[in-house]
Design a protein around this motif. Structure first.
Motif, short mmCIF file in Angstrom:
data_model
loop_
_atom_site.label_atom_id
_atom_site.label_comp_id
_atom_site.label_asym_id
_atom_site.label_seq_id
_atom_site.Cartn_x
_atom_site.Cartn_y
_atom_site.Cartn_z
N ARG A 23 76.52 22.15 40.23
CA ARG A 23 76.47 23.47 40.89
C ARG A 23 77.85 23.93 41.37
O ARG A 23 78.17 25.11 41.34
CB ARG A 23 75.50 23.36 42.08
CG ARG A 23 75.21 24.66 42.79
CD ARG A 23 74.09 25.40 42.10
NE ARG A 23 73.84 26.68 42.72
CZ ARG A 23 72.83 26.94 43.53
NH1 ARG A 23 71.97 25.99 43.84
NH2 ARG A 23 72.67 28.15 44.02
N ARG A 24 78.68 22.98 41.83
CA ARG A 24 80.00 23.34 42.35
C ARG A 24 80.89 23.98 41.28
O ARG A 24 81.83 24.70 41.60
CB ARG A 24 80.71 22.11 42.92
CG ARG A 24 80.08 21.53 44.15
CD ARG A 24 80.71 20.19 44.51
NE ARG A 24 80.08 19.56 45.65
CZ ARG A 24 79.01 18.79 45.57
NH1 ARG A 24 78.43 18.56 44.40
NH2 ARG A 24 78.49 18.26 46.66
N SER A 25 80.61 23.68 40.01
CA SER A 25 81.46 24.19 38.93
C SER A 25 81.03 25.56 38.45
O SER A 25 81.72 26.17 37.63
CB SER A 25 81.46 23.20 37.76
OG SER A 25 80.18 23.16 37.14
N LYS A 26 79.90 26.06 38.92
CA LYS A 26 79.38 27.35 38.47
C LYS A 26 80.00 28.49 39.30
O LYS A 26 80.39 28.30 40.44
CB LYS A 26 77.86 27.40 38.60
CG LYS A 26 77.13 26.23 37.95
CD LYS A 26 77.39 26.12 36.47
CE LYS A 26 76.54 25.04 35.84
NZ LYS A 26 77.26 23.91 35.33
N GLY A 27 80.07 29.66 38.69
CA GLY A 27 80.58 30.82 39.41
C GLY A 27 82.10 30.82 39.49
O GLY A 27 82.78 30.03 38.82
N GLY A 61 75.48 17.37 49.86
CA GLY A 61 76.43 18.48 49.98
C GLY A 61 75.97 19.70 49.22
O GLY A 61 76.04 20.84 49.71
N ALA A 62 75.46 19.51 48.00
CA ALA A 62 74.98 20.63 47.21
C ALA A 62 73.77 21.28 47.88
O ALA A 62 73.64 22.50 47.91
CB ALA A 62 74.63 20.17 45.80
N THR A 63 72.89 20.46 48.44
CA THR A 63 71.72 21.00 49.15
C THR A 63 72.16 21.85 50.33
O THR A 63 71.67 22.98 50.53
CB THR A 63 70.81 19.86 49.63
OG1 THR A 63 70.32 19.15 48.48
CG2 THR A 63 69.63 20.39 50.44
N LEU A 64 73.07 21.32 51.13
CA LEU A 64 73.51 22.05 52.33
C LEU A 64 74.23 23.34 51.98
O LEU A 64 74.09 24.35 52.67
CB LEU A 64 74.42 21.15 53.18
CG LEU A 64 73.72 19.99 53.88
CD1 LEU A 64 74.73 19.06 54.52
CD2 LEU A 64 72.72 20.50 54.92
N ARG A 65 74.99 23.34 50.89
CA ARG A 65 75.74 24.54 50.53
C ARG A 65 74.91 25.58 49.81
O ARG A 65 75.15 26.78 49.96
CB ARG A 65 76.95 24.17 49.66
CG ARG A 65 78.12 23.72 50.48
CD ARG A 65 79.42 23.76 49.72
NE ARG A 65 79.78 25.09 49.27
CZ ARG A 65 80.64 25.33 48.30
NH1 ARG A 65 81.21 24.34 47.66
NH2 ARG A 65 80.93 26.56 47.95
N TYR A 66 73.94 25.14 49.01
CA TYR A 66 73.31 26.09 48.10
C TYR A 66 71.84 26.37 48.34
O TYR A 66 71.31 27.34 47.79
CB TYR A 66 73.50 25.63 46.65
CG TYR A 66 74.94 25.47 46.27
CD1 TYR A 66 75.80 26.55 46.22
CD2 TYR A 66 75.46 24.21 45.96
CE1 TYR A 66 77.14 26.41 45.88
CE2 TYR A 66 76.79 24.05 45.61
CZ TYR A 66 77.62 25.16 45.57
OH TYR A 66 78.94 25.01 45.23
N THR A 67 71.14 25.55 49.11
CA THR A 67 69.69 25.77 49.20
C THR A 67 69.16 25.92 50.62
O THR A 67 67.95 26.05 50.79
CB THR A 67 68.91 24.63 48.49
OG1 THR A 67 69.14 23.41 49.18
CG2 THR A 67 69.32 24.50 47.04
N ALA A 73 78.07 32.96 55.59
CA ALA A 73 79.27 33.12 56.41
C ALA A 73 79.23 32.21 57.62
O ALA A 73 80.24 31.60 58.00
CB ALA A 73 79.42 34.58 56.85
N VAL A 74 78.06 32.05 58.23
CA VAL A 74 77.91 31.14 59.36
C VAL A 74 78.16 29.71 58.90
O VAL A 74 78.86 28.94 59.56
CB VAL A 74 76.52 31.29 60.00
CG1 VAL A 74 76.28 30.20 61.05
CG2 VAL A 74 76.35 32.67 60.63
N ARG A 75 77.59 29.36 57.75
CA ARG A 75 77.80 28.03 57.19
C ARG A 75 79.30 27.73 57.03
O ARG A 75 79.79 26.67 57.42
CB ARG A 75 77.11 27.92 55.82
CG ARG A 75 77.30 26.60 55.11
CD ARG A 75 76.94 26.71 53.63
NE ARG A 75 77.89 27.54 52.92
CZ ARG A 75 77.57 28.42 51.98
NH1 ARG A 75 76.31 28.62 51.64
NH2 ARG A 75 78.50 29.12 51.37
N GLU A 76 80.04 28.69 56.49
CA GLU A 76 81.46 28.46 56.26
C GLU A 76 82.25 28.35 57.56
O GLU A 76 83.19 27.57 57.66
CB GLU A 76 82.04 29.55 55.36
CG GLU A 76 81.50 29.53 53.95
CD GLU A 76 81.64 28.17 53.27
OE1 GLU A 76 82.73 27.57 53.33
OE2 GLU A 76 80.64 27.70 52.68
#
Length: 198
Positions: A23-27, A61-67, A73-76
């Motif tokens: 997922r990190r490599s997409k976009g 990490g992928a779960t926390l960032r994407y789902t 913005a709050v997450r970041e």
């Protein structure tokens, strides 16, 4: 030392592929993860040292960032507050870029880096930053106001984010995947290594 992917075990290579092809490599590519020799920047390289734990960590990490349902913005801002508290250059570099891509103003990012609560952010951002700062300093906090503002799931997610990115900052010290060469350090020179004493 040059990175040689052919020396990775199959378990290590599975983690490597999950990090670089998942997922990190997409976009849009907002920050560099992979060095020219194929090595991984920041804490990602250390995930290869223990591939079983590394795989679980990258999934978390992928779960926390994407789902999760927390406002991106709050997450970041939470991640940046942890990076600033831990003086972690890679996470600051990466997530300042993500925050900018989400439209978070530079003065808000700067304030978080100074340990301040930015002016003009949402109540959710203020609550999340308050919780984050209490957690990284070990200060007790009243969960009720945070739960009222963030919701039960939101508060749980913020706590998970703080724990995960604190762990990444510490993991970065294993063998320090470092930063892309052009990145200017936000926190100055790397800290001197310390020796634990009994």
């Amino acid at each position: 030392m040059e990175f040689d992917r052919t020396t990775l075990t199959s378990a290590q290579d599975e983690v490597y592929r999950a990090l670089t092809e998942g997922r990190r490599s997409k976009g849009p590519r907002l920050f560099e993860m992979v060095a020219p020799d194929g090595g991984l920047y920041g804490p990602f390289h250390a995930m290869l040292a223990n591939p079983e734990a590394g795989m679980a960590l990258q999934r978390l990490g992928a779960t926390l960032r994407y789902t999760t349902g927390v406002d991106p913005a709050v997450r970041e801002l939470v991640i940046l507050a942890v990076a600033a508290a831990k003086r972690n250059e890679y996470e600051w570099y990466a997530h300042a870029a993500v925050a900018a891509s989400l439209g978070v103003p530079a003065d808000v990012v700067h304030a978080v880096g100074q340990g301040e609560t930015p002016v003009g952010v949402t109540a959710a951002a203020r609550a999340a930053l308050r919780v984050t700062r209490c957690l990284v300093t070990g200060t007790p906090f009243d969960t009720e106001p945070a739960r009222e503002t963030l919701g039960r799931a939101g508060l749980a997610t913020v706590i998970c984010l703080v724990g995960y990115y604190t762990m990444l900052a510490d993991l970065d010290t294993v063998d320090g995947g470092g930063l892309p060469p052009a990145v200017v350090r936000r926190f100055g020179h790397p800290p001197e290594p310390t020796t634990a004493r009994d």
